[in-house]
Design an enzyme around this catalytic site. Structure first.
Site, PDB file in Angstrom:
ATOM      1  N   HIS A  57      22.576 164.497  22.527  1.00 11.11           N
ATOM      2  CA  HIS A  57      23.063 163.396  21.629  1.00 11.11           C
ATOM      3  C   HIS A  57      23.651 164.056  20.566  1.00 11.11           C
ATOM      4  O   HIS A  57      23.103 164.268  19.438  1.00 11.11           O
ATOM      5  CB  HIS A  57      22.283 162.231  21.301  1.00 11.11           C
ATOM      6  CG  HIS A  57      22.743 160.939  20.700  1.00 11.11           C
ATOM      7  ND1 HIS A  57      22.482 159.831  20.644  1.00 11.11           N
ATOM      8  CD2 HIS A  57      24.119 160.834  19.816  1.00 11.11           C
ATOM      9  CE1 HIS A  57      23.162 159.038  19.979  1.00 11.11           C
ATOM     10  NE2 HIS A  57      24.004 159.764  19.375  1.00 11.11           N
ATOM     11  N   GLU A  88      25.377 161.621  25.374  1.00 12.50           N
ATOM     12  CA  GLU A  88      25.355 160.642  24.485  1.00 12.50           C
ATOM     13  C   GLU A  88      26.018 160.452  23.270  1.00 12.50           C
ATOM     14  O   GLU A  88      26.158 161.679  22.681  1.00 12.50           O
ATOM     15  CB  GLU A  88      23.799 160.078  24.085  1.00 12.50           C
ATOM     16  CG  GLU A  88      23.002 159.855  25.406  1.00 12.50           C
ATOM     17  CD  GLU A  88      21.586 159.676  25.161  1.00 12.50           C
ATOM     18  OE1 GLU A  88      20.610 159.144  25.906  1.00 12.50           O
ATOM     19  OE2 GLU A  88      21.574 159.623  23.737  1.00 12.50           O
ATOM     20  N   HIS A 209      14.383 155.293  24.928  1.00 10.52           N
ATOM     21  CA  HIS A 209      14.202 155.417  23.459  1.00 10.52           C
ATOM     22  C   HIS A 209      12.747 154.970  23.259  1.00 10.52           C
ATOM     23  O   HIS A 209      12.280 153.749  23.749  1.00 10.52           O
ATOM     24  CB  HIS A 209      15.229 154.391  22.752  1.00 10.52           C
ATOM     25  CG  HIS A 209      15.396 154.719  21.348  1.00 10.52           C
ATOM     26  ND1 HIS A 209      14.284 154.566  20.315  1.00 10.52           N
ATOM     27  CD2 HIS A 209      16.288 155.253  20.717  1.00 10.52           C
ATOM     28  CE1 HIS A 209      14.818 154.963  19.104  1.00 10.52           C
ATOM     29  NE2 HIS A 209      15.968 155.510  19.317  1.00 10.52           N
TER      30      HIS A 209
END
Length: 263
Positions: A57, A88, A209
Site C-alpha cells: 500500500h 492498494e 485489516h
C-alpha cells in the site's frame, strides 16, 4: 450448527489465499539508510513459505512502501507466476500511475486521505460510483482486477458491482476490535450478511485489516466464500519473534482450520 456460518460458506471456490502485506518491513527499513530489512527479501521468504500473494500500500508520503519497491516486487514476482500481486491505495492519489506502470493482478481501491495514519473506512456507495466507475474501467482495460475496500454494509454491495468492481475487501477492524468480547457474535453477523450480499451481487470477496492468528479462523469459518485475506501488521510483528517462514506456516494453519477443523 453455528448460526453465524452460512450454509454455502465453503462452496465458492478453493481455500482462502494468504497475501502478505509488506508495508511494515518497508517502514522499518526507512528509519535508516542501509536498505535493511529488505522488502524483496521478505517477499521471497514469505512466498517460499507458502504465501499465495504479496500486498503493498504505497502512500503519497512514501512513509513505507515506495515506488521503487513496487517495481522491484513486480520484477521479483515474475519468478513466482503462481503468486498474485495486489497494490492498494487511493486511485485519486498515487495508485493509478503505479497500476499503469506495473499492471498488478489486483488493485484494491481504498478511500484514504493523504497522510492518513491507517485505513479506517470503506467507500461511500452509491455516492462514489460516479467517481470510481471510469477508474475501474481503466484498470479492466489494463487487465487488472479491482477490489473495493468496504465497510460491512450489505446494502452497499450491489452498488460496488454497479461501479464495475470485481471484488470487495471487507474492512475487518470492527470485527478484530470486538473479537473475544460480548459483542463478537453481533459484529461478526454483520460481516456474514455483507459477505452473503457481496456473493449475491456477483462479487468476489476479500478481507483485511487487524486480522491475526487469534481471530482469523473464526472469521473464515463464518463469512462465506472469502477468496483472499491481506495481512500485514500482525503478521510482520509475529515474524519478529517466529521468523517469516514459521509465521506464514502458522497463518496457513489458521486458514486450514477454517476449512478442516481437524487440521
Amino acid at each position: 450448527m453455528n448460526p453465524l456460518i452460512a450454509p454455502d460458506a465453503r462452496s465458492h471456490g478453493a481455500r482462502t489465499a494468504l497475501s502478505v502485506n509488506l508495508n511494515k518491513v518497508a517502514l522499518l527499513r526507512n528509519t535508516r539508510h542501509l536498505g535493511i530489512p529488505s522488502v524483496t527479501r521478505a517477499a521471497r521468504l514469505v512466498l517460499e513459505a507458502g504465501a499465495q500473494g504479496i500486498t503493498v500500500h504505497p502512500r503519497p508520503d512514501g512513509r513505507h512502501i515506495r515506488a521503487h519497491d513496487v517495481h522491484e516486487l513486480a520484477a521479483l514476482l515474475k519468478d513466482w507466476p503462481q503468486a498474485e500481486y495486489n497494490i492498494e491505495g487511493n486511485p485519486l492519489h498515487n495508485l493509478m500511475d503505479l497500476v499503469r506502470e506495473v499492471r498488478p493482478h489486483q488493485a484494491t481501491f481504498v478511500p484514504d486521505a493523504e497522510g492518513q495514519f491507517t485505513s479506517d473506512h470503506g467507500w461511500n456507495l452509491p455516492a462514489d460510483v460516479v467517481t470510481l466507475r471510469p477508474l475501474i474501467d481503466e484498470c479492466h482495460a489494463l487487465g487488472v482486477r479491482v477490489s473495493l475496500f468496504m465497510d460491512p454494509l450489505p446494502e452497499a454491495m450491489r452498488f460496488a458491482r454497479e461501479a464495475g468492481a470485481d471484488r470487495v475487501e471487507l474492512y475487518t477492524e470492527a470485527y478484530a476490535r470486538a473479537y473475544g468480547t460480548p459483542d463478537q457474535d453481533a459484529v461478526l453477523a454483520r460481516y456474514v450478511a455483507a459477505g452473503q450480499a457481496a456473493l449475491a451481487a456477483g462479487l468476489g470477496l476479500n478481507a483485511g485489516h487487524d486480522l491475526n492468528r487469534d481471530n482469523l479462523t473464526t472469521l473464515l469459518r463464518a463469512v462465506p466464500g472469502v477468496l483472499e485475506v491481506s495481512i500485514g501488521h500482525a503478521l510482520i510483528a509475529d515474524a519478529l519473534e517466529l521468523g517469516y517462514a514459521e509465521t506464514v506456516r502458522d497463518y496457513q494453519r489458521c486458514i486450514q482450520r477454517a476449512f478442516d477443523p481437524r487440521a
